[in-house]
Structures are given as structure tokens and as C-alpha cells.
Design a protein around this motif. Structure first.
Motif, mmCIF file in Angstrom:
data_model
loop_
_atom_site.group_PDB
_atom_site.id
_atom_site.type_symbol
_atom_site.label_atom_id
_atom_site.label_comp_id
_atom_site.label_asym_id
_atom_site.label_seq_id
_atom_site.Cartn_x
_atom_site.Cartn_y
_atom_site.Cartn_z
ATOM 1 N N VAL A 57 1.249 -1.161 -0.387
ATOM 2 C CA VAL A 57 0.191 -0.109 -0.174
ATOM 3 C C VAL A 57 0.710 0.914 -0.229
ATOM 4 O O VAL A 57 2.002 1.698 0.555
ATOM 5 C CB VAL A 57 -1.019 -0.078 1.361
ATOM 6 N N VAL A 58 0.528 2.450 -0.987
ATOM 7 C CA VAL A 58 1.075 3.382 -0.886
ATOM 8 C C VAL A 58 0.614 4.638 -0.941
ATOM 9 O O VAL A 58 -0.511 4.747 -1.290
ATOM 10 C CB VAL A 58 1.695 3.746 -2.384
ATOM 11 N N ILE A 59 0.729 5.527 0.262
ATOM 12 C CA ILE A 59 -0.508 6.576 0.621
ATOM 13 C C ILE A 59 0.281 7.965 0.572
ATOM 14 O O ILE A 59 2.143 8.268 0.972
ATOM 15 C CB ILE A 59 -0.146 6.798 2.029
ATOM 16 N N ASP A 60 0.178 8.499 -0.419
ATOM 17 C CA ASP A 60 0.663 9.786 -0.552
ATOM 18 C C ASP A 60 0.157 10.115 0.423
ATOM 19 O O ASP A 60 -0.958 10.611 0.021
ATOM 20 C CB ASP A 60 0.134 10.164 -2.573
ATOM 21 N N ASP A 91 1.314 -6.587 3.305
ATOM 22 C CA ASP A 91 2.128 -6.483 3.757
ATOM 23 C C ASP A 91 3.789 -5.223 4.736
ATOM 24 O O ASP A 91 4.910 -5.700 4.744
ATOM 25 C CB ASP A 91 2.795 -8.122 3.112
ATOM 26 N N GLY A 92 3.988 -4.829 2.672
ATOM 27 C CA GLY A 92 4.233 -3.752 3.074
ATOM 28 C C GLY A 92 3.775 -2.318 2.832
ATOM 29 O O GLY A 92 2.431 -2.200 2.347
ATOM 30 N N LEU A 93 3.843 -1.104 3.938
ATOM 31 C CA LEU A 93 3.339 0.115 3.886
ATOM 32 C C LEU A 93 4.917 1.527 3.030
ATOM 33 O O LEU A 93 5.801 1.204 3.855
ATOM 34 C CB LEU A 93 2.665 0.386 4.801
ATOM 35 N N LEU A 94 4.340 2.217 2.128
ATOM 36 C CA LEU A 94 5.449 3.286 2.093
ATOM 37 C C LEU A 94 4.142 4.320 2.179
ATOM 38 O O LEU A 94 2.980 5.115 1.861
ATOM 39 C CB LEU A 94 5.156 3.206 0.031
ATOM 40 N N LEU A 95 4.754 5.714 3.392
ATOM 41 C CA LEU A 95 4.130 6.795 3.675
ATOM 42 C C LEU A 95 5.236 7.864 2.574
ATOM 43 O O LEU A 95 6.147 7.499 2.633
ATOM 44 C CB LEU A 95 4.217 6.863 4.402
ATOM 45 N N LEU A 96 4.276 8.647 1.698
ATOM 46 C CA LEU A 96 5.417 9.365 0.817
ATOM 47 C C LEU A 96 4.472 10.805 1.104
ATOM 48 O O LEU A 96 3.143 11.092 1.560
ATOM 49 C CB LEU A 96 5.183 8.962 -0.091
ATOM 50 N N THR A 97 5.647 11.950 1.470
ATOM 51 C CA THR A 97 5.293 13.161 1.174
ATOM 52 C C THR A 97 6.431 14.155 1.033
ATOM 53 O O THR A 97 6.979 13.869 1.412
ATOM 54 C CB THR A 97 4.336 13.820 2.662
ATOM 55 N N ALA A 98 5.981 14.919 0.485
ATOM 56 C CA ALA A 98 6.691 16.259 0.147
ATOM 57 C C ALA A 98 6.605 17.711 1.274
ATOM 58 O O ALA A 98 7.215 18.467 1.531
ATOM 59 C CB ALA A 98 6.890 17.058 -1.341
ATOM 60 N N THR A 99 5.878 17.242 2.335
ATOM 61 C CA THR A 99 5.469 18.176 3.161
ATOM 62 C C THR A 99 6.541 18.627 4.465
ATOM 63 O O THR A 99 6.418 17.221 4.606
ATOM 64 C CB THR A 99 3.753 18.360 3.957
ATOM 65 N N PRO A 100 6.957 19.527 4.733
ATOM 66 C CA PRO A 100 7.662 19.328 6.287
ATOM 67 C C PRO A 100 7.233 18.784 7.064
ATOM 68 O O PRO A 100 6.469 18.987 7.224
ATOM 69 C CB PRO A 100 8.631 20.196 5.770
ATOM 70 N N HIS A 101 7.973 17.995 7.816
ATOM 71 C CA HIS A 101 7.137 17.489 9.350
ATOM 72 C C HIS A 101 7.139 19.011 10.178
ATOM 73 O O HIS A 101 7.602 20.006 10.608
ATOM 74 C CB HIS A 101 8.382 16.815 9.521
ATOM 75 N N ASP A 102 6.058 19.263 11.054
ATOM 76 C CA ASP A 102 5.331 20.682 11.110
ATOM 77 C C ASP A 102 6.358 20.290 13.293
ATOM 78 O O ASP A 102 5.685 21.637 14.065
ATOM 79 C CB ASP A 102 3.670 19.750 11.174
ATOM 80 N N GLY A 103 7.168 19.780 12.970
ATOM 81 C CA GLY A 103 8.650 19.757 14.613
ATOM 82 C C GLY A 103 7.200 19.281 15.304
ATOM 83 O O GLY A 103 7.875 19.166 16.697
ATOM 84 N N PHE A 104 5.625 18.251 15.204
ATOM 85 C CA PHE A 104 5.477 18.028 16.853
ATOM 86 C C PHE A 104 6.308 16.502 16.775
ATOM 87 O O PHE A 104 5.361 16.137 15.791
ATOM 88 C CB PHE A 104 4.310 18.309 16.395
ATOM 89 N N ASP A 105 6.668 16.657 17.540
ATOM 90 C CA ASP A 105 7.296 14.586 17.327
ATOM 91 C C ASP A 105 6.011 13.640 17.805
ATOM 92 O O ASP A 105 6.382 13.169 17.005
ATOM 93 C CB ASP A 105 8.526 14.551 19.062
#
Length: 172
Positions: A57-60, A91-105
Motif C-alpha cells: 500500500v502506498v499512501i501519498d 505486507d508493505g507500506l510506503l508513506l510518501l510526503t513532500a510536506t515538511p514535518h510540522d516539528g511536533f514529535d
């Protein structure tokens, strides 16, 4: 990659249902499917997604699937619920994003948790540095200009004086 995906929208699922026996799960009859996260989070669709297994599964735009706790709105919590279902069924998971991390751990940890729950403690914090083996991070500086081969140029900011009205003084 030269792959052909079936578009899984309302019409696409209806066509699959018509071609198969009554009550069949349409997701069991698609080799490669492409579905909108906002369509897939609907209860009827989500129930069917939960009743099948996936190789990958790929989640954009995966940053929309963070767990925001009680501060999150309904749309975000439905996207998170969908991501949790798909993570369990794949069985496999890809999490994709080009949005920067919001800094909240805890938001970042909630995405890592989808990949491997053992990397997050019971309070929503990452355990050590083991999460890094699940992550590929690319910055602009890592990507060379295809023509010159040089990395992206750093942005230079130059304040400019702007006058606001007849009697105002220039401001920065």
C-alpha cells in the motif's frame, strides 16, 4: 514502471461488483488499484478495504494521516483510521510526503507507528533511533540541477523599502 492501475472510485467499484458474484468484495478482484484517500475513508469502502490483504500500500500525502489526538478534526481522524486499517492489512507500506514535518514529535511518531508499532512507546514518543531504518529523507540540497549538476541554490532574502501612502515613511 509501466504498471496499469484500475481507478477505484464509486463507478469503478460498482463495475467490479456487477462483474462478480453478489456480496463479493471488489478489492479482492483488483490486482493494482488507485483510490483517493478521501473516497477510501468512507465507512462502506473502509469496511471492504479491511476485509482483504495487500502486498503493498502506498499512501501519498501521508502527513494527512498523522494522529492528532483530541486536537484533530473529523476528516483527519478518518484519514488516520484508514491508514491504520491499510497498515494492518498490508505486507508493505510506503508513506510518501513532500510536506515538511510540522516539528511536533508525536505527529511524526504516529506515522512511524504505522510502519512499525514497536518503534513508539505507549506515550506517543519514538524509542531511540531505530525508526531511521524505515525512513528516506531527501532535501533540496541532495538533488542536483539536472543541467549543471550543482545543488539547489540557497534562497537569498533582500529587504526592499516600500512606501505606504503619501505621508508614510518607507518601511522594511
Amino acid at each position: 514502471f509501466g504498471l496499469r492501475f484500475s481507478v477505484l472510485d464509486s463507478d469503478g467499484l460498482q463495475n467490479i461488483r456487477r462483474e462478480n458474484e453478489l456480496g463479493a468484495n471488489p478489492f479482492d478482484h483488483v490486482a493494482l488499484g488507485l483510490i483517493s484517500i478521501d473516497f477510501a475513508k468512507q465507512e462502506r469502502v473502509l469496511v471492504e478495504l479491511e476485509r482483504t490483504q495487500y502486498d503493498v500500500v502506498v499512501i501519498d500525502e501521508a502527513h494527512h494521516c498523522t494522529s492528532l489526538g483530541t486536537a484533530g478534526d473529523r476528516e483527519d481522524s478518518l484519514r488516520r483510521r484508514l491508514a491504520e486499517v491499510l497498515a494492518r492489512q498490508a505486507d508493505g507500506l510506503l508513506l510518501l510526503t513532500a510536506t515538511p514535518h510540522d516539528g511536533f514529535d508525536p505527529h511524526f511518531a504516529s506515522l512511524v507507528e504505522l510502519l512499525d508499532p514497536s518503534l513508539v512507546d505507549g506515550r506517543g514518543a519514538l524509542r531511540g533511533e531505530a525508526f531511521k531504518k524505515h525512513m528516506v529523507r531527501r532535501l533540496k540540497s541532495h538533488i542536483p540541477d539536472p543541467i549543471t549538476g550543482k545543488p539547489f541554490l540557497e534562497r537569498e532574502v533582500h529587504p526592499q523599502k516600500v512606501a505606504f501612502g503619501r505621508d508614510s515613511h518607507p518601511r522594511y
